[in-house]
Design an enzyme around this catalytic site. Structure first.
Site, PDB file in Angstrom:
ATOM      1  N   LYS A  13       0.824  -1.216   0.000  1.00  0.00           N
ATOM      2  CA  LYS A  13       0.000   0.000   0.000  1.00  0.00           C
ATOM      3  C   LYS A  13       0.858   1.265   0.000  1.00  0.00           C
ATOM      4  CE  LYS A  13      -2.055  -1.045   3.910  1.00  0.00           C
ATOM      5  NZ  LYS A  13      -1.307  -2.287   4.238  1.00  0.00           N
ATOM      6  N   ARG A 152      -0.324  -9.004  13.407  1.00  0.00           N
ATOM      7  CA  ARG A 152      -0.859  -7.978  12.479  1.00  0.00           C
ATOM      8  C   ARG A 152      -1.763  -8.628  11.430  1.00  0.00           C
ATOM      9  NH1 ARG A 152       4.509  -5.386  10.457  1.00  0.00           N
ATOM     10  NH2 ARG A 152       3.195  -4.182   9.035  1.00  0.00           N
TER      11      ARG A 152
HETATM   12  P1  AP5 Z   1       4.792  -1.550   1.853  1.00  0.00           P
HETATM   13  O1  AP5 Z   1       4.576  -0.702   0.657  1.00  0.00           O
HETATM   14  O2  AP5 Z   1       5.385  -0.950   3.074  1.00  0.00           O
HETATM   15  O3  AP5 Z   1       3.437  -2.314   2.225  1.00  0.00           O
HETATM   16  P2  AP5 Z   1       2.277  -1.813   3.163  1.00  0.00           P
HETATM   17  O4  AP5 Z   1       1.039  -2.529   2.708  1.00  0.00           O
HETATM   18  O5  AP5 Z   1       2.231  -0.328   3.230  1.00  0.00           O
HETATM   19  O6  AP5 Z   1       2.794  -2.457   4.518  1.00  0.00           O
HETATM   20  P3  AP5 Z   1       2.928  -1.841   5.953  1.00  0.00           P
HETATM   21  O7  AP5 Z   1       3.676  -2.861   6.735  1.00  0.00           O
HETATM   22  O8  AP5 Z   1       3.471  -0.449   5.988  1.00  0.00           O
HETATM   23  O9  AP5 Z   1       1.416  -1.754   6.269  1.00  0.00           O
HETATM   24  P4  AP5 Z   1       0.627  -1.988   7.553  1.00  0.00           P
HETATM   25  O10 AP5 Z   1      -0.728  -1.861   7.038  1.00  0.00           O
HETATM   26  O11 AP5 Z   1       0.875  -3.202   8.374  1.00  0.00           O
HETATM   27  O12 AP5 Z   1       1.270  -0.886   8.473  1.00  0.00           O
HETATM   28  P5  AP5 Z   1       0.941   0.642   8.697  1.00  0.00           P
HETATM   29  O13 AP5 Z   1       2.208   1.362   8.586  1.00  0.00           O
HETATM   30  O14 AP5 Z   1      -0.241   1.093   7.926  1.00  0.00           O
HETATM   31  O15 AP5 Z   1       5.663  -2.828   1.381  1.00  0.00           O
HETATM   32  C1  AP5 Z   1       6.074  -3.805   2.322  1.00  0.00           C
HETATM   33  C2  AP5 Z   1       7.431  -4.378   1.858  1.00  0.00           C
HETATM   34  O16 AP5 Z   1       7.250  -5.050   0.611  1.00  0.00           O
HETATM   35  C3  AP5 Z   1       8.493  -3.275   1.595  1.00  0.00           C
HETATM   36  O17 AP5 Z   1       9.741  -3.779   1.957  1.00  0.00           O
HETATM   37  C4  AP5 Z   1       8.395  -3.041   0.079  1.00  0.00           C
HETATM   38  O18 AP5 Z   1       9.600  -2.591  -0.458  1.00  0.00           O
HETATM   39  C5  AP5 Z   1       8.040  -4.428  -0.418  1.00  0.00           C
HETATM   40  N1  AP5 Z   1       7.188  -4.410  -1.628  1.00  0.00           N
HETATM   41  C6  AP5 Z   1       6.229  -3.510  -1.976  1.00  0.00           C
HETATM   42  N2  AP5 Z   1       5.655  -3.858  -3.144  1.00  0.00           N
HETATM   43  C7  AP5 Z   1       6.249  -5.008  -3.537  1.00  0.00           C
HETATM   44  C8  AP5 Z   1       6.087  -5.863  -4.659  1.00  0.00           C
HETATM   45  N3  AP5 Z   1       5.182  -5.602  -5.618  1.00  0.00           N
HETATM   46  N4  AP5 Z   1       6.849  -6.968  -4.742  1.00  0.00           N
HETATM   47  C9  AP5 Z   1       7.791  -7.249  -3.768  1.00  0.00           C
HETATM   48  N5  AP5 Z   1       8.001  -6.474  -2.687  1.00  0.00           N
HETATM   49  C10 AP5 Z   1       7.232  -5.365  -2.554  1.00  0.00           C
HETATM   50  O19 AP5 Z   1       0.457   0.596  10.229  1.00  0.00           O
HETATM   51  C11 AP5 Z   1       1.343   0.225  11.266  1.00  0.00           C
HETATM   52  C12 AP5 Z   1       0.582   0.154  12.572  1.00  0.00           C
HETATM   53  O20 AP5 Z   1       0.016   1.446  12.873  1.00  0.00           O
HETATM   54  C13 AP5 Z   1      -0.617  -0.796  12.610  1.00  0.00           C
HETATM   55  O21 AP5 Z   1      -0.227  -2.124  12.883  1.00  0.00           O
HETATM   56  C14 AP5 Z   1      -1.448  -0.180  13.736  1.00  0.00           C
HETATM   57  O22 AP5 Z   1      -0.925  -0.485  14.996  1.00  0.00           O
HETATM   58  C15 AP5 Z   1      -1.253   1.309  13.509  1.00  0.00           C
HETATM   59  N6  AP5 Z   1      -2.290   1.892  12.622  1.00  0.00           N
HETATM   60  C16 AP5 Z   1      -2.094   2.451  11.381  1.00  0.00           C
HETATM   61  N7  AP5 Z   1      -3.258   2.855  10.873  1.00  0.00           N
HETATM   62  C17 AP5 Z   1      -4.216   2.557  11.790  1.00  0.00           C
HETATM   63  C18 AP5 Z   1      -5.622   2.701  11.831  1.00  0.00           C
HETATM   64  N8  AP5 Z   1      -6.311   3.249  10.812  1.00  0.00           N
HETATM   65  N9  AP5 Z   1      -6.287   2.264  12.931  1.00  0.00           N
HETATM   66  C19 AP5 Z   1      -5.625   1.716  13.960  1.00  0.00           C
HETATM   67  N10 AP5 Z   1      -4.288   1.538  13.995  1.00  0.00           N
HETATM   68  C20 AP5 Z   1      -3.581   1.951  12.913  1.00  0.00           C
END
Ligand code: AP5
Length: 202
Positions: A13, A152
């Site tokens: 994402k 997660r």
């Molecule tokens: P990346 O682009 O970072 O993927 P992502 O879906 O953004 O993953 P995140 O781990 O950032 O998402 P998340 O939803 O768990 O965490 P968030 O930060 O929102 O890519 C991941 C990896 O894959 C990278 O190394 C990238 O290079 C690689 N990659 C990307 N595309 C690829 C491809 N096509 N092929 C191969 N590799 C690829 O949230 C973190 C925490 O914050 C949550 O756990 C929660 O505690 C809190 N939080 C955030 N939002 C809320 C909310 N709305 N409500 C409550 N708590 C919240």
């Protein structure tokens, strides 16, 4: 365009939100990034969120609503609370629960705005675990430890995945196969959003 990116942890994402934001000239708003800054700078929100995030749980809905309301009413996004004409955004990581989706809809409605599309990133769990364990070595995010990644994913399936049907029911869902190269996935998103825009115009 007001777009939400929905998908499990590690589905890409954040990576794709930056690309779409550049292409459409709207801000990419990541609640995960905003929370990590709050934790790093030890704001009151950051102090509350730190342990929750480290355990892979969700930050409470009311705290998230305050955060998103403040961000989206800034001039570059302009949504809600009488901020004037909405300019748009790509929202990565919000909403993540049905109550978040409902309050978000009300926030947009304050401006007479609605979402244009919700992109759902489809990636099987084993691929997610592999991607996040790769990132754990490079970026050392505290919540990329294997046991936290498992939690997660569990939380995603329980609390966030129901939003797929929620938004499908509203006719907003654009489902994208997010396994493949970053450019390949970006093209699928572009095609999906274009098809959705044509549907919306019809
Ligand atoms: P990346 O682009 O970072 O993927 P992502 O879906 O953004 O993953 P995140 O781990 O950032 O998402 P998340 O939803 O768990 O965490 P968030 O930060 O929102 O890519 C991941 C990896 O894959 C990278 O190394 C990238 O290079 C690689 N990659 C990307 N595309 C690829 C491809 N096509 N092929 C191969 N590799 C690829 O949230 C973190 C925490 O914050 C949550 O756990 C929660 O505690 C809190 N939080 C955030 N939002 C809320 C909310 N709305 N409500 C409550 N708590 C919240």
């Amino acid at each position: 365009m007001r777009i939400v990116f929905l998908g499990p942890p590690g589905s890409g994402k954040g990576t794709q939100a930056k690309l779409v934001s550049q292409r459409l000239s709207v801000p990419a708003v990541s609640t995960g990034d905003m929370l990590r800054i709050a934790v790093r700078t030890a704001t009151p929100l950051g102090m509350k969120a730190r342990a929750v995030m480290a355990q892979g749980e969700l930050v409470p809905d009311d705290l998230m609503f305050g955060l998103i309301r403040e961000r989206l009413t800034q001039a570059d996004a302009g949504a809600g609370a009488g901020a004037g004409a909405s300019k748009g955004f790509v929202l990565d990581g919000y909403p993540r629960t049905i109550p978040q989706a409902e309050s978000f809809e009300k926030l947009l409605a304050e401006d007479g705005a609605v979402l244009d599309a919700v992109v759902n990133f489809d990636v099987p769990d084993p691929v997610l675990v592999e991607r996040l364990s790769g990132r754990a070595d490079v970026e050392r995010r505290a919540d990329d430890r294997p046991e936290t990644v498992r939690e997660r994913l569990r939380v995603y399936h329980e609390k966030t995945e129901p939003l797929v049907n929620y938004y499908r029911g509203k006719g907003l869902l654009v489902s994208v196969d997010a396994v493949g190269g970053i450019d390949e996935v970006a093209q699928r998103i572009e095609r999906g959003l274009a098809a959705r825009a044509r549907q919306g115009a019809a």
